[in-house]
Design a protein around this motif. Structure first.
Motif, PDB file in Angstrom:
ATOM      1  N   ILE A   1       0.747  -1.211  -0.022  1.00 56.19           N
ATOM      2  CA  ILE A   1       0.027  -0.016  -0.111  1.00 56.19           C
ATOM      3  C   ILE A   1       1.013   0.946   0.047  1.00 56.19           C
ATOM      4  CG2 ILE A   1      -1.702   1.325   1.463  1.00 56.19           C
ATOM      5  CD1 ILE A   1      -2.929  -1.278   2.048  1.00 56.19           C
ATOM      6  N   PRO A   2       1.894   1.395   0.874  1.00 57.11           N
ATOM      7  CA  PRO A   2       2.640   2.555   0.733  1.00 57.11           C
ATOM      8  C   PRO A   2       3.337   2.650  -0.572  1.00 57.11           C
ATOM      9  CG  PRO A   2       3.203   1.408   2.769  1.00 57.11           C
ATOM     10  CD  PRO A   2       2.341   0.568   1.975  1.00 57.11           C
ATOM     11  N   PHE A   3       3.668   1.708  -0.997  1.00 59.68           N
ATOM     12  CA  PHE A   3       4.322   1.772  -2.483  1.00 59.68           C
ATOM     13  C   PHE A   3       3.384   2.271  -3.530  1.00 59.68           C
ATOM     14  CE2 PHE A   3       5.247   0.062  -7.034  1.00 59.68           C
ATOM     15  CZ  PHE A   3       6.472   0.410  -7.092  1.00 59.68           C
ATOM     16  N   ASP A   4       2.139   1.810  -3.584  1.00 56.04           N
ATOM     17  CA  ASP A   4       1.152   2.203  -4.643  1.00 56.04           C
ATOM     18  C   ASP A   4       0.610   3.564  -4.228  1.00 56.04           C
ATOM     19  OD1 ASP A   4       1.068  -0.100  -5.658  1.00 56.04           O
ATOM     20  OD2 ASP A   4      -0.569  -0.928  -4.661  1.00 56.04           O
ATOM     21  N   LEU A   5       0.568   4.069  -2.836  1.00 55.11           N
ATOM     22  CA  LEU A   5       0.308   5.368  -2.603  1.00 55.11           C
ATOM     23  C   LEU A   5       1.420   6.458  -3.108  1.00 55.11           C
ATOM     24  CD1 LEU A   5      -1.007   5.420   0.863  1.00 55.11           C
ATOM     25  CD2 LEU A   5      -2.173   6.109  -0.917  1.00 55.11           C
ATOM     26  N   ALA A   6       2.716   5.807  -3.028  1.00 54.98           N
ATOM     27  CA  ALA A   6       3.932   6.802  -3.247  1.00 54.98           C
ATOM     28  C   ALA A   6       3.890   6.910  -4.729  1.00 54.98           C
ATOM     29  CB  ALA A   6       5.079   6.458  -2.629  1.00 54.98           C
ATOM     30  N   PHE A   7       3.699   5.797  -5.558  1.00 54.69           N
ATOM     31  CA  PHE A   7       3.935   6.045  -6.949  1.00 54.69           C
ATOM     32  C   PHE A   7       2.644   6.305  -7.836  1.00 54.69           C
ATOM     33  CE2 PHE A   7       7.858   4.000  -5.624  1.00 54.69           C
ATOM     34  CZ  PHE A   7       8.668   4.727  -6.418  1.00 54.69           C
ATOM     35  N   SER A   8       1.331   5.774  -7.345  1.00 50.40           N
ATOM     36  CA  SER A   8       0.209   6.098  -8.048  1.00 50.40           C
ATOM     37  C   SER A   8      -0.793   7.081  -7.604  1.00 50.40           C
ATOM     38  CB  SER A   8      -0.430   4.744  -8.427  1.00 50.40           C
ATOM     39  OG  SER A   8      -0.938   4.069  -7.377  1.00 50.40           O
ATOM     40  N   GLY A   9      -0.665   7.275  -6.011  1.00 54.63           N
ATOM     41  CA  GLY A   9      -1.659   7.851  -5.383  1.00 54.63           C
ATOM     42  C   GLY A   9      -2.812   6.971  -5.019  1.00 54.63           C
ATOM     43  N   LYS A  10      -2.803   6.027  -5.397  1.00 54.47           N
ATOM     44  CA  LYS A  10      -4.045   5.004  -5.039  1.00 54.47           C
ATOM     45  C   LYS A  10      -3.559   3.960  -4.035  1.00 54.47           C
ATOM     46  CE  LYS A  10      -5.412   5.222  -9.916  1.00 54.47           C
ATOM     47  NZ  LYS A  10      -5.592   4.456 -11.079  1.00 54.47           N
ATOM     48  N   ILE A  11      -4.545   3.635  -3.170  1.00 53.64           N
ATOM     49  CA  ILE A  11      -4.129   2.702  -1.995  1.00 53.64           C
ATOM     50  C   ILE A  11      -3.903   1.199  -2.677  1.00 53.64           C
ATOM     51  CG2 ILE A  11      -5.389   1.287  -0.230  1.00 53.64           C
ATOM     52  CD1 ILE A  11      -7.006   3.777   0.686  1.00 53.64           C
ATOM     53  N   LEU A  12      -4.512   0.921  -3.969  1.00 57.80           N
ATOM     54  CA  LEU A  12      -4.245  -0.176  -4.529  1.00 57.80           C
ATOM     55  C   LEU A  12      -3.870  -0.040  -5.950  1.00 57.80           C
ATOM     56  CD1 LEU A  12      -6.226  -3.014  -2.684  1.00 57.80           C
ATOM     57  CD2 LEU A  12      -3.795  -2.542  -2.519  1.00 57.80           C
ATOM     58  N   GLU A  13      -2.930  -0.426  -6.576  1.00 53.83           N
ATOM     59  CA  GLU A  13      -2.514  -0.224  -8.121  1.00 53.83           C
ATOM     60  C   GLU A  13      -2.141  -1.574  -8.601  1.00 53.83           C
ATOM     61  OE1 GLU A  13      -2.062   0.533 -11.697  1.00 53.83           O
ATOM     62  OE2 GLU A  13      -3.108   2.318 -10.451  1.00 53.83           O
ATOM     63  N   PHE A  14      -2.567  -1.976  -9.415  1.00 54.39           N
ATOM     64  CA  PHE A  14      -1.999  -3.404  -9.988  1.00 54.39           C
ATOM     65  C   PHE A  14      -1.553  -3.325 -11.364  1.00 54.39           C
ATOM     66  CE2 PHE A  14      -5.846  -4.327  -7.353  1.00 54.39           C
ATOM     67  CZ  PHE A  14      -5.179  -5.243  -6.367  1.00 54.39           C
ATOM     68  N   GLY A  15      -1.096  -2.125 -11.643  1.00 53.22           N
ATOM     69  CA  GLY A  15      -0.303  -1.835 -12.871  1.00 53.22           C
ATOM     70  C   GLY A  15       0.973  -1.958 -12.714  1.00 53.22           C
ATOM     71  N   TYR A  16       1.520  -1.859 -11.486  1.00 60.02           N
ATOM     72  CA  TYR A  16       3.079  -1.831 -11.291  1.00 60.02           C
ATOM     73  C   TYR A  16       3.190  -2.320  -9.802  1.00 60.02           C
ATOM     74  CZ  TYR A  16       7.839   0.123 -11.074  1.00 60.02           C
ATOM     75  OH  TYR A  16       9.016   0.157 -11.000  1.00 60.02           O
ATOM     76  N   GLN A  17       3.976  -3.331  -9.604  1.00 56.81           N
ATOM     77  CA  GLN A  17       4.162  -3.932  -8.460  1.00 56.81           C
ATOM     78  C   GLN A  17       5.718  -3.580  -7.740  1.00 56.81           C
ATOM     79  OE1 GLN A  17       1.575  -5.339  -7.030  1.00 56.81           O
ATOM     80  NE2 GLN A  17       0.416  -4.821  -9.049  1.00 56.81           N
ATOM     81  N   ASN A  18       5.660  -3.514  -6.631  1.00 56.33           N
ATOM     82  CA  ASN A  18       6.982  -3.205  -5.823  1.00 56.33           C
ATOM     83  C   ASN A  18       7.993  -4.383  -5.799  1.00 56.33           C
ATOM     84  OD1 ASN A  18       6.676  -4.890  -3.741  1.00 56.33           O
ATOM     85  ND2 ASN A  18       5.487  -3.362  -2.360  1.00 56.33           N
ATOM     86  N   VAL A  19       8.977  -4.035  -5.326  1.00 55.34           N
ATOM     87  CA  VAL A  19      10.347  -4.998  -5.414  1.00 55.34           C
ATOM     88  C   VAL A  19      10.016  -6.237  -4.645  1.00 55.34           C
ATOM     89  CG1 VAL A  19      11.458  -4.005  -3.518  1.00 55.34           C
ATOM     90  CG2 VAL A  19      12.824  -4.876  -5.643  1.00 55.34           C
ATOM     91  N   PHE A  20       9.137  -6.289  -3.734  1.00 53.75           N
ATOM     92  CA  PHE A  20       8.882  -7.423  -3.034  1.00 53.75           C
ATOM     93  C   PHE A  20       8.129  -8.496  -3.629  1.00 53.75           C
ATOM     94  CE2 PHE A  20       9.374  -4.373   0.574  1.00 53.75           C
ATOM     95  CZ  PHE A  20      10.255  -5.049   1.225  1.00 53.75           C
TER      96      PHE A  20
END
Length: 152
Positions: A1-20
């Motif tokens: 969630i923090p990754f999605d907020l930082a990079f898309s401004g959304k709580i959940l964004e499935f278009g790009y996933q974090n390094v985990f």
């Protein structure tokens, strides 16, 4: 969630996933890799073909799921894993695996000097750092947008 907020401004964004997600795919690829390597009774050509398929399968999964570092990240994980017993080769192979991101090569300097001993036990600090710093960056962006709206 923090990754999605930082990079898309959304709580959940499935278009790009974090390094985990890249790390998870890398781990699963290593597990499959090891399972095939341990099958000594299999013909060497079959094992080699399966290792290539597993490698490209892991890389393809990361690419299709749009993970951070995508296929290159999974390949780098495999390079580190396969050279884990040979530090000199690991540094050279790691530099080659990260040649697409030149500043990352600087990370091999501390790796070259690593003495094999465990350092301070501050793992929870590092566990917290990744999501916390992303949340802080998101909040800074929100604050800047709010300040900009107030000025206009």
């Amino acid at each position: 969630i923090p990754f999605d907020l930082a990079f898309s401004g959304k709580i959940l964004e499935f278009g790009y996933q974090n390094v985990f997600f890249t790390l998870l795919i890398g781990l699963l690829t290593i597990m499959l890799f090891d399972a095939v390597v341990k099958k000594q009774e299999w013909h060497p050509v079959l094992r080699s073909a399966l290792l290539v398929i597993i490698t490209f399968g892991g890389m393809g999964a990361a690419y299709l799921l749009h993970t951070d570092y995508d296929a290159k990240g999974v390949l780098a994980i495999l390079v580190f894993y396969m050279t884990r017993q040979m530090r000199g080769l690991q540094i050279v192979a790691g530099c080659l695996a990260f040649c697409w991101e030149l500043p990352a090569i600087v990370a091999f300097i501390p790796i070259a000097f690593y003495n094999g001993k465990r350092g301070w036990n501050i793992k929870y600090l590092f566990y917290a750092f990744y999501p916390v710093h992303l949340l802080v960056l998101y909040l800074i962006c929100v604050g800047m947008r709010t300040a900009q709206i107030a000025v206009v």
